[in-house]
Structure formats: C-alpha cells, structure tokens
Design a protein around this motif. Structure first.
Motif, mmCIF file in Angstrom:
data_model
loop_
_atom_site.group_PDB
_atom_site.id
_atom_site.type_symbol
_atom_site.label_atom_id
_atom_site.label_comp_id
_atom_site.label_asym_id
_atom_site.label_seq_id
_atom_site.Cartn_x
_atom_site.Cartn_y
_atom_site.Cartn_z
ATOM 1 N N GLU A 194 0.854 -1.191 0.000
ATOM 2 C CA GLU A 194 0.000 0.000 0.000
ATOM 3 C C GLU A 194 0.889 1.241 0.000
ATOM 4 O O GLU A 194 1.534 1.581 0.991
ATOM 5 C CB GLU A 194 -0.900 -0.001 1.231
ATOM 6 C CG GLU A 194 -1.885 1.157 1.255
ATOM 7 C CD GLU A 194 -2.818 1.077 2.446
ATOM 8 O OE1 GLU A 194 -3.870 0.411 2.337
ATOM 9 O OE2 GLU A 194 -2.485 1.644 3.498
ATOM 10 N N THR A 199 -1.869 2.935 -5.455
ATOM 11 C CA THR A 199 -2.921 3.908 -5.775
ATOM 12 C C THR A 199 -2.954 4.187 -7.269
ATOM 13 O O THR A 199 -4.030 4.205 -7.898
ATOM 14 C CB THR A 199 -2.686 5.220 -5.009
ATOM 15 O OG1 THR A 199 -2.664 4.949 -3.612
ATOM 16 C CG2 THR A 199 -3.786 6.230 -5.314
ATOM 17 N N SER A 200 -1.772 4.368 -7.875
ATOM 18 C CA SER A 200 -1.726 4.685 -9.306
ATOM 19 C C SER A 200 -2.169 3.511 -10.169
ATOM 20 O O SER A 200 -2.723 3.702 -11.247
ATOM 21 C CB SER A 200 -0.304 5.109 -9.696
ATOM 22 O OG SER A 200 0.605 4.035 -9.550
#
Length: 417
Positions: A194, A199-200
């Motif tokens: 994480e 996220t990308s």
C-alpha cells in the motif's frame, strides 16, 4: 565418492585456507588433503572449472516443494536436484503441502523422500493442525520425528493466546516457533504494497503496518513466555527496527528476509506481471535500504530464496486472483552477488544453520566435504533456460544477475550442472 578439485579459491573465513587457490582431495566424502598442487596417482575424477571458487555449503531456511499433494508444482526429488544445481547443500522445507505436514508420520515421510540425495532436507512441521490457526499440532511428536521448526507457511497465527501457548509448549523441548508477520485484518484483500504505486495502479494495498503490528505483538508475547521465535521473511524498515530493539533486550528471536524483497521494489508491478506478486509484497526502496542495513549490522540473521513454485494456471490469470509466490533457488546466488561483495554473499548464504540445527563443516582436512562450487564473476540475463524447477514463476526472469553456480559436493555426492 573420490574426487580431486583443482585450482579452487576457498571462500571460508573459518578455514586456514581462506582466500587461497588450492587443490582439494576428497576421499569417501571426506577432505583428506588441501595443498597448492596435489598429484592424482589413483586417477580420481578431477574437477577443473573456470575461475572456480568453493565455500561451505549454502543453506536456505524457507523452501516449498509441492509434494505431497502439489506434485505438479514440484516434487521433492526435482526440488532437491534444483537446490543442488543452485549451490545449496541443505534446505528447510515448509509444510506448504496437501495434506499439511502436521504429524510424526508426515515428517517421517519428508525425511524418507530425501534419503540418498546430495542435498539434506530439514523439515518444518505446521504450528497448528492443517495450518488452520485453530489448534496446536503435534509439536513434540514432530520434533521427535526430526522437525527443526514449526511454521504455518505464510499464514499468520491470528489468535494471540494460541501464539502464547505455542511458544510456552515448544520451550519445554527447545522447539523453534515461526510466526508469519502479517495482521490479516489490516492486510485484508491487499495484493501489493500500500503506497503511491498501488494507488496509481488501482490495486488493493497491503500496508507495512500489517507486518509491523504482528511483529510487535509477537515480540511482546515472546518476552512474556521466554520462548524461542523465528520471524520469516520480514519486508519493512520498521520491522528491522522492532527486531533490533528486541535483540537489545536479549529476547531469543531471529529473522530472515527473502532475496527478492532485498532487490525488487513495488514499482516492478507497474506491468501487472504476476511473477512479482509475492507475500510479503515488494515494498519501497526505503524499505529495501532498511533491510540491507539490517543485514549488514546483523539484525537480520539470514536470507532465504523463499522458493515457492506455483503452476502456470495460477499465475497466468488476472493479477487480483493470481497466487502469491516466486521460485528463487536458481537466482539466489546471482541476485545476492549482484548487490553484495562475494564475501558478504557467501556469509549470507551460509548463515542460519545453527538456528535450525544444521551441521556446519569448515573447509579443513578431516572435515566432511560440504561444498558449494561457483564462479563469482560474469553478468548474464536470467531466463527460463536457467530454471530447473518444474514451475517457472520467477520474479527475476529477465533480470541481470552476476556469477555462475557450478554445483555442490555433499553427502558423498558430486552434482555438477
């Protein structure tokens, strides 16, 4: 087995011949002579290889084969041959099977399958029955049968009281309990580290916090029970700090790091290549730096390939549904040797034996021949042609590695690729 090894440079700080290039005469599996030049009047088989170096036999503290139950991934026979071709003379084998290795008979089965092999097999038994985290397995019986430690492979013991009982019970017979460092209620369905990259990519994250919480919990329990704990495959810099502090308090704890977690970071997953889907997940470069520092100062006790063959149908699917795991025996030496000196590489590959009751044999006259043979020089691109495992799920496929493994001399056997 009688063999004369010619012009070999010894890498063994415990040997009087460290850093010397010598001939080594081995008769009936025992080193009988070490000298600058040894004649061969009995016409023994001679080993002459380019830039040959030898060290004490290498040990891997976390290897999974498929047998019993997952023979399509790897049999014990082929797994031990793979280990030999990769330079390892001893491997600790996880209870990552079907059925799970959790009884006296199961341990006896693993040991019997290794009879006659050059590589010595040291079996792990499960901590809990079927590795389901509910009830303690037959720890004492497995210890009697030859289990060197107890580990529910990559399955955390979520019940802290069960962890306490395991440490207390095992301490009665000097048993070593291993605890996978992950708090599953924090990691959830995470499939990679994480961080910014997760996220990308839109992938669910498994935070470093999940590992660090579990380690902190286990260290508190260890201090309370005064037991004996090994934490396999840590992956974060904070984990190193926690274990460093525990060692300063003189707790009986050791830990290991998987070689791929030392070299590859979470940016590798940008291609969604499932060979990079491992557990614990690849972390950040900052974590890698912390792990390397932990190795150098002795906080991390050993490295492991964490060799885990996975058949292609469980890798060649959507990333979220692919199984975790990478093979690692074949790439272990070349990967380590690409970032450390040869002295450090061999040190890391031979550490950990004492913790798991593996005998050490210095390179000396009268000593049992337990040798890894290799050339530390030369860069090459690792590919499927270098993989001896039945499964080909390597996170180092296509990576530049350094050095070549020739084979081993061990258990009165000579294995050369």
């Amino acid at each position: 087995m009688n063999v004369l090894v010619k012009s070999a440079t010894i890498v063994d700080p415990k040997s009087d011949f460290h850093n010397q290039t010598v001939d080594i005469l081995i008769e009936k599996g025992v080193i009988t002579q070490i000298s600058k030049r040894i004649q061969n009047p009995k016409n023994y088989k001679e080993i002459q290889l380019n830039n040959l170096h030898v060290s004490q036999g290498w040990f891997d503290s976390s290897v999974s084969f498929g047998e019993p139950g997952f023979e399509e991934r790897e049999t014990i026979d082929n797994g031990l041959k793979t280990a030999a071709f990769s330079g390892f003379t001893a491997v600790a084998v996880n209870a990552n099977t079907n059925p799970v290795i959790d009884s006296y008979a199961d341990i006896s089965f693993l040991k019997s399958k290794a009879i006659g092999h050059a590589v010595s097999l040291y079996p792990f038994g499960a901590v809990t029955t079927k590795s389901d985290g509910e009830d303690l397995a037959e720890l004492f019986d497995m210890k009697t049968a030859g289990a060197v430690a107890f580990y529910d492979y990559q399955k955390p013991i979520s019940n802290p009281n069960l962890m306490k009982l395991a440490l207390q019970y095992a301490s009665n017979f000097n048993g070593l309990v291993c605890s996978f460092p992950q708090e599953s209620r924090i990691s959830g369905l995470g499939v990679m580290n994480e961080h910014i990259t997760s996220t990308s990519l839109g992938l669910k994250g498994n935070p470093a916090l999940a590992e660090e919480l579990q380690i902190a919990r286990d260290l508190f329990i260890l201090e309370y029970t005064e037991g004996k704990l090994h934490i396999p495959t840590i992956s974060t810099s904070k984990s190193v700090e926690l274990i460093r502090a525990a060692k300063k308090k003189k707790l009986d704890v050791t830990c290991s790091v998987a070689i791929h977690n030392l070299i590859l970071n979470d940016k590798e997953l940008s291609t969604f290549d499932t060979n990079y889907k491992v557990l614990p997940p690849l972390r950040t470069q900052a974590d890698i730096d912390g792990l390397i520092n932990g190795l150098k100062d002795g906080t991390i006790d050993m490295v492991t390939s964490d060799h885990n063959p996975i058949d292609i149908e469980y890798k060649n699917i959507e990333f979220d549904h692919a199984k975790n795991g990478t093979i690692g025996l074949e790439s272990a030496f070349g990967a380590l040797n690409s970032i450390f000196t040869i002295k450090k590489t061999i040190e890391f590959l031979t550490k950990g034996k004492t913790r798991f009751g593996v005998n050490t044999h210095p390179i000396a006259i009268g000593s049992q021949a337990d040798l890894s043979l290799f050339n530390p020089d030369g860069i090459y691109t690792f590919s499927k042609k270098h993989m001896h495992s039945t499964s080909k799920n390597s996170s180092f496929d296509g990576k530049k590695l350094k050095g070549t493994v020739y084979g081993i001399i061990s258990n009165n056997h000579l294995i050369i690729k």
